[in-house]
Design a protein around this motif. Sequence first.
Motif, mmCIF file in Angstrom:
data_model
loop_
_atom_site.group_PDB
_atom_site.id
_atom_site.type_symbol
_atom_site.label_atom_id
_atom_site.label_comp_id
_atom_site.label_asym_id
_atom_site.label_seq_id
_atom_site.Cartn_x
_atom_site.Cartn_y
_atom_site.Cartn_z
ATOM 1 N N LYS A 71 0.841 42.084 6.240
ATOM 2 C CA LYS A 71 -0.396 41.651 6.901
ATOM 3 C C LYS A 71 -0.854 42.634 7.965
ATOM 4 C CE LYS A 71 0.307 36.793 5.991
ATOM 5 N NZ LYS A 71 0.493 35.462 6.545
ATOM 6 N N GLY A 72 -0.191 43.770 8.081
ATOM 7 C CA GLY A 72 -0.584 44.777 9.048
ATOM 8 C C GLY A 72 0.321 44.791 10.263
ATOM 9 N N GLU A 73 0.211 45.865 11.023
ATOM 10 C CA GLU A 73 1.133 46.077 12.132
ATOM 11 C C GLU A 73 0.935 45.090 13.279
ATOM 12 O OE1 GLU A 73 3.039 49.722 14.747
ATOM 13 O OE2 GLU A 73 1.337 50.135 13.434
ATOM 14 N N GLU A 74 -0.302 44.695 13.552
ATOM 15 C CA GLU A 74 -0.517 43.734 14.644
ATOM 16 C C GLU A 74 0.144 42.389 14.327
ATOM 17 O OE1 GLU A 74 -4.327 43.387 16.798
ATOM 18 O OE2 GLU A 74 -4.968 45.055 15.510
ATOM 19 N N ALA A 75 -0.034 41.917 13.101
ATOM 20 C CA ALA A 75 0.592 40.653 12.687
ATOM 21 C C ALA A 75 2.110 40.805 12.673
ATOM 22 C CB ALA A 75 0.082 40.233 11.313
ATOM 23 N N TRP A 76 2.588 41.959 12.233
ATOM 24 C CA TRP A 76 4.025 42.235 12.223
ATOM 25 C C TRP A 76 4.592 42.160 13.643
ATOM 26 C CZ3 TRP A 76 6.871 46.034 14.632
ATOM 27 C CH2 TRP A 76 8.191 46.178 14.221
ATOM 28 N N GLU A 98 2.123 36.189 24.969
ATOM 29 C CA GLU A 98 0.744 36.510 25.333
ATOM 30 C C GLU A 98 0.419 37.884 24.778
ATOM 31 O OE1 GLU A 98 0.397 36.348 29.594
ATOM 32 O OE2 GLU A 98 1.145 34.294 29.684
ATOM 33 N N LYS A 99 -0.745 38.007 24.138
ATOM 34 C CA LYS A 99 -1.166 39.315 23.651
ATOM 35 C C LYS A 99 -1.416 40.229 24.835
ATOM 36 C CE LYS A 99 -3.003 38.151 19.193
ATOM 37 N NZ LYS A 99 -4.049 38.399 18.229
ATOM 38 N N GLY A 100 -1.105 41.491 24.637
ATOM 39 C CA GLY A 100 -1.325 42.475 25.691
ATOM 40 C C GLY A 100 -2.734 43.023 25.667
ATOM 41 N N GLY A 101 -2.955 44.033 26.475
ATOM 42 C CA GLY A 101 -4.266 44.655 26.595
ATOM 43 C C GLY A 101 -4.630 45.560 25.432
ATOM 44 N N ASN A 102 -3.648 45.949 24.640
ATOM 45 C CA ASN A 102 -3.953 46.745 23.451
ATOM 46 C C ASN A 102 -3.338 46.071 22.236
ATOM 47 O OD1 ASN A 102 -1.352 47.995 22.635
ATOM 48 N ND2 ASN A 102 -1.429 48.933 24.651
ATOM 49 N N PRO A 103 -3.742 46.467 21.033
ATOM 50 C CA PRO A 103 -3.314 45.756 19.825
ATOM 51 C C PRO A 103 -1.802 45.817 19.568
ATOM 52 C CG PRO A 103 -5.031 47.375 19.300
ATOM 53 C CD PRO A 103 -4.691 47.530 20.745
ATOM 54 N N PHE A 104 -1.119 46.786 20.129
ATOM 55 C CA PHE A 104 0.301 46.951 19.840
ATOM 56 C C PHE A 104 1.148 46.680 21.080
ATOM 57 C CE2 PHE A 104 -2.082 49.682 16.903
ATOM 58 C CZ PHE A 104 -1.817 48.965 15.736
ATOM 59 N N GLU A 105 0.810 45.557 21.749
ATOM 60 C CA GLU A 105 1.506 45.169 22.971
ATOM 61 C C GLU A 105 1.503 43.645 23.054
ATOM 62 O OE1 GLU A 105 0.752 47.166 27.012
ATOM 63 O OE2 GLU A 105 -0.582 45.419 27.004
ATOM 64 N N VAL A 106 2.689 43.088 23.313
ATOM 65 C CA VAL A 106 2.835 41.645 23.477
ATOM 66 C C VAL A 106 3.715 41.397 24.700
ATOM 67 C CG1 VAL A 106 3.736 39.507 22.450
ATOM 68 C CG2 VAL A 106 2.679 41.215 20.991
ATOM 69 N N PHE A 107 3.359 40.383 25.477
ATOM 70 C CA PHE A 107 4.189 39.976 26.602
ATOM 71 C C PHE A 107 4.977 38.733 26.192
ATOM 72 C CE2 PHE A 107 0.871 42.473 28.555
ATOM 73 C CZ PHE A 107 1.615 43.286 29.408
ATOM 74 N N ILE A 108 6.276 38.781 26.435
ATOM 75 C CA ILE A 108 7.149 37.646 26.145
ATOM 76 C C ILE A 108 7.578 37.091 27.496
ATOM 77 C CG2 ILE A 108 9.210 36.869 24.926
ATOM 78 C CD1 ILE A 108 9.041 39.505 23.278
ATOM 79 N N LYS A 109 7.275 35.807 27.710
ATOM 80 C CA LYS A 109 7.506 35.211 29.024
ATOM 81 C C LYS A 109 8.487 34.040 28.909
ATOM 82 C CE LYS A 109 4.082 32.938 31.066
ATOM 83 N NZ LYS A 109 2.894 32.618 31.865
ATOM 84 N N TRP A 110 9.640 34.215 29.564
ATOM 85 C CA TRP A 110 10.628 33.148 29.665
ATOM 86 C C TRP A 110 10.274 32.331 30.908
ATOM 87 C CZ3 TRP A 110 11.512 37.580 27.249
ATOM 88 C CH2 TRP A 110 12.446 37.656 26.213
ATOM 89 N N GLU A 111 9.802 31.109 30.708
ATOM 90 C CA GLU A 111 9.455 30.255 31.840
ATOM 91 C C GLU A 111 10.679 29.510 32.366
ATOM 92 O OE1 GLU A 111 6.215 27.851 30.395
ATOM 93 O OE2 GLU A 111 4.794 29.516 30.642
ATOM 94 N N ARG A 112 11.647 29.338 31.497
ATOM 95 C CA ARG A 112 12.911 28.724 31.884
ATOM 96 C C ARG A 112 13.983 29.332 30.996
ATOM 97 N NH1 ARG A 112 16.643 24.874 30.740
ATOM 98 N NH2 ARG A 112 15.789 24.199 28.783
#
Length: 174
Positions: A71-76, A98-112
């Motif tokens: 499905k492409g690199e962003e979906a991957w 959360e998606k980042g500011g560019n297509p190949f960036e994701v933020f992973i947030k541990w809230e607990r």
Amino acid sequence: MAFDAEKEISKLWRNLHNAQSEIGRTWYRWRQAALDIAGPNAKPLDVSLKAAEITGKGIGKGFLPRLNWLKGEEAWLMNLANNYAGQWINYGAIVKLEKGGNPFEVFIKWERCPWPTFAKEYGVKMEEDVLFCDRILQSILEDVNVFFNVNYKIETLKAIPRGEGICLRKLYKV
């Protein structure tokens, strides 16, 4: 005898939480056993980081069949981030993406995350907990990057054990 769905769900929920707690405690019991066997000159951080590296590589290999490039690199990338989140959710953490500011960036947030609590129970320094987690997360990417011929990194921006309220990591293409 009538089936009480609410009672059964509560029992399953309690058993899940007990199993998650036992996973963390077992890790730190193992750590202590390894240090006892290694002897007085062993450095706890070295033992933890080596175990984290081995653990991360094993988790990464487990991710490979679940990652779909079609499905492409962003979906991957989102699929990869979801695998990271799912792994820690299994351990009892609350993790959001959360998606980042560019297509190949994701933020992973541990809230607990229960792991700092386990570390405290066994007298492990909070910085070791952060470095241990970082090593697992980075080691996951080693085989994933090779298998998919990509170059992604994961970087810790904030950490609960450092008193920052959340663990925030950036997963991004280099």
